[in-house]
Write a protein that holds these residues in place. Structure first.
Motif, PDB file in Angstrom:
ATOM      1  N   ARG A 140       6.050  17.349  -5.912  1.00 17.61           N
ATOM      2  CA  ARG A 140       7.374  16.748  -5.739  1.00 17.61           C
ATOM      3  C   ARG A 140       7.621  16.387  -4.286  1.00 17.61           C
ATOM      4  O   ARG A 140       8.083  15.283  -3.980  1.00 17.61           O
ATOM      5  N   ARG A 141       7.283  17.286  -3.367  1.00 15.13           N
ATOM      6  CA  ARG A 141       7.477  17.008  -1.941  1.00 15.13           C
ATOM      7  C   ARG A 141       6.630  15.827  -1.487  1.00 15.13           C
ATOM      8  O   ARG A 141       7.091  14.987  -0.711  1.00 15.13           O
ATOM      9  N   GLU A 142       5.396  15.756  -1.972  1.00 15.88           N
ATOM     10  CA  GLU A 142       4.534  14.629  -1.624  1.00 15.88           C
ATOM     11  C   GLU A 142       5.134  13.314  -2.123  1.00 15.88           C
ATOM     12  O   GLU A 142       5.180  12.320  -1.388  1.00 15.88           O
ATOM     13  N   ALA A 143       5.617  13.304  -3.359  1.00 20.72           N
ATOM     14  CA  ALA A 143       6.212  12.089  -3.929  1.00 20.72           C
ATOM     15  C   ALA A 143       7.461  11.684  -3.142  1.00 20.72           C
ATOM     16  O   ALA A 143       7.649  10.499  -2.832  1.00 20.72           O
ATOM     17  N   GLU A 177       0.824  -1.211   0.000  1.00 21.31           N
ATOM     18  CA  GLU A 177       0.000   0.000   0.000  1.00 21.31           C
ATOM     19  C   GLU A 177       0.858   1.262   0.000  1.00 21.31           C
ATOM     20  O   GLU A 177       0.565   2.218  -0.729  1.00 21.31           O
ATOM     21  N   LEU A 178       1.922   1.256   0.805  1.00 28.65           N
ATOM     22  CA  LEU A 178       2.801   2.425   0.845  1.00 28.65           C
ATOM     23  C   LEU A 178       3.509   2.629  -0.489  1.00 28.65           C
ATOM     24  O   LEU A 178       3.616   3.760  -0.977  1.00 28.65           O
ATOM     25  N   TRP A 179       4.004   1.545  -1.102  1.00 35.94           N
ATOM     26  CA  TRP A 179       4.676   1.679  -2.393  1.00 35.94           C
ATOM     27  C   TRP A 179       3.707   2.110  -3.489  1.00 35.94           C
ATOM     28  O   TRP A 179       4.063   2.886  -4.373  1.00 35.94           O
ATOM     29  N   GLU A 180       2.473   1.628  -3.435  1.00 37.76           N
ATOM     30  CA  GLU A 180       1.468   2.051  -4.422  1.00 37.76           C
ATOM     31  C   GLU A 180       1.169   3.539  -4.280  1.00 37.76           C
ATOM     32  O   GLU A 180       1.042   4.258  -5.277  1.00 37.76           O
ATOM     33  N   ALA A 181       1.063   4.017  -3.041  1.00 37.89           N
ATOM     34  CA  ALA A 181       0.815   5.446  -2.812  1.00 37.89           C
ATOM     35  C   ALA A 181       1.996   6.275  -3.308  1.00 37.89           C
ATOM     36  O   ALA A 181       1.814   7.325  -3.937  1.00 37.89           O
ATOM     37  N   ALA A 182       3.208   5.806  -3.046  1.00 38.28           N
ATOM     38  CA  ALA A 182       4.401   6.522  -3.502  1.00 38.28           C
ATOM     39  C   ALA A 182       4.468   6.558  -5.027  1.00 38.28           C
ATOM     40  O   ALA A 182       4.779   7.602  -5.620  1.00 38.28           O
ATOM     41  N   ALA A 238       8.847   7.347   3.103  1.00 40.81           N
ATOM     42  CA  ALA A 238       8.075   6.601   4.100  1.00 40.81           C
ATOM     43  C   ALA A 238       7.994   5.120   3.735  1.00 40.81           C
ATOM     44  O   ALA A 238       8.165   4.248   4.592  1.00 40.81           O
ATOM     45  N   ALA A 239       7.744   4.835   2.478  1.00 36.58           N
ATOM     46  CA  ALA A 239       7.658   3.439   2.032  1.00 36.58           C
ATOM     47  C   ALA A 239       8.998   2.743   2.204  1.00 36.58           C
ATOM     48  O   ALA A 239       9.068   1.603   2.684  1.00 36.58           O
ATOM     49  N   SER A 240      10.071   3.412   1.839  1.00 42.52           N
ATOM     50  CA  SER A 240      11.400   2.835   1.971  1.00 42.52           C
ATOM     51  C   SER A 240      11.753   2.590   3.436  1.00 42.52           C
ATOM     52  O   SER A 240      12.257   1.527   3.795  1.00 42.52           O
ATOM     53  N   GLY A 241      11.488   3.570   4.278  1.00 44.24           N
ATOM     54  CA  GLY A 241      11.766   3.435   5.707  1.00 44.24           C
ATOM     55  C   GLY A 241      10.979   2.303   6.341  1.00 44.24           C
ATOM     56  O   GLY A 241      11.524   1.515   7.128  1.00 44.24           O
ATOM     57  N   TYR A 242       9.708   2.214   6.013  1.00 41.65           N
ATOM     58  CA  TYR A 242       8.873   1.140   6.563  1.00 41.65           C
ATOM     59  C   TYR A 242       9.395  -0.216   6.110  1.00 41.65           C
ATOM     60  O   TYR A 242       9.471  -1.165   6.891  1.00 41.65           O
ATOM     61  N   HIS A 243       9.767  -0.310   4.843  1.00 40.59           N
ATOM     62  CA  HIS A 243      10.289  -1.559   4.313  1.00 40.59           C
ATOM     63  C   HIS A 243      11.564  -1.967   5.060  1.00 40.59           C
ATOM     64  O   HIS A 243      11.703  -3.114   5.492  1.00 40.59           O
ATOM     65  N   LEU A 244      12.492  -1.042   5.216  1.00 37.18           N
ATOM     66  CA  LEU A 244      13.743  -1.348   5.910  1.00 37.18           C
ATOM     67  C   LEU A 244      13.494  -1.765   7.353  1.00 37.18           C
ATOM     68  O   LEU A 244      14.082  -2.733   7.846  1.00 37.18           O
ATOM     69  N   GLU A 245      12.631  -1.051   8.046  1.00 34.23           N
ATOM     70  CA  GLU A 245      12.335  -1.386   9.434  1.00 34.23           C
ATOM     71  C   GLU A 245      11.666  -2.754   9.559  1.00 34.23           C
ATOM     72  O   GLU A 245      11.968  -3.514  10.466  1.00 34.23           O
ATOM     73  N   SER A 246      10.781  -3.070   8.648  1.00 29.28           N
ATOM     74  CA  SER A 246      10.101  -4.359   8.722  1.00 29.28           C
ATOM     75  C   SER A 246      11.058  -5.504   8.405  1.00 29.28           C
ATOM     76  O   SER A 246      10.899  -6.608   8.902  1.00 29.28           O
TER      77      SER A 246
END
Length: 68
Positions: free
Chosen positions: A42-45, A14-19, A51-59
């Motif tokens: 640009r800032r939103e992207a 879901e996070l990667w799809e939003a990104a 956020a998606a990358s950080g969540y992925h790394l933490e998980s």
């Protein structure tokens, strides 16, 4: 390798799809909207991609060790 539960995988997707959607909106808006609006897109992207990358790394870390 750590096993990941389906809920974590779903959240990552879901996070990667939003990104990806935000990056697409930014790319499609180039040359069509004001500089102010383009900057906001640009800032939103960038935020959603980070956020998606950080969540992925933490998980993937599993035991959530400190980063420093």
């Amino acid at each position: 390798m750590n096993k990941m539960d389906p809920a974590t995988i779903q959240k990552q997707l879901e996070l990667w799809e939003a990104a990806t959607a935000a990056q697409r909106r930014y790319a499609e808006a180039q040359g069509k909207v004001s500089a102010e609006r383009l900057g906001a897109l640009r800032r939103e992207a960038e935020f959603l991609t980070s956020a998606a990358s950080g969540y992925h790394l933490e998980s993937m870390m599993g035991n959530k060790q400190p980063r420093h």
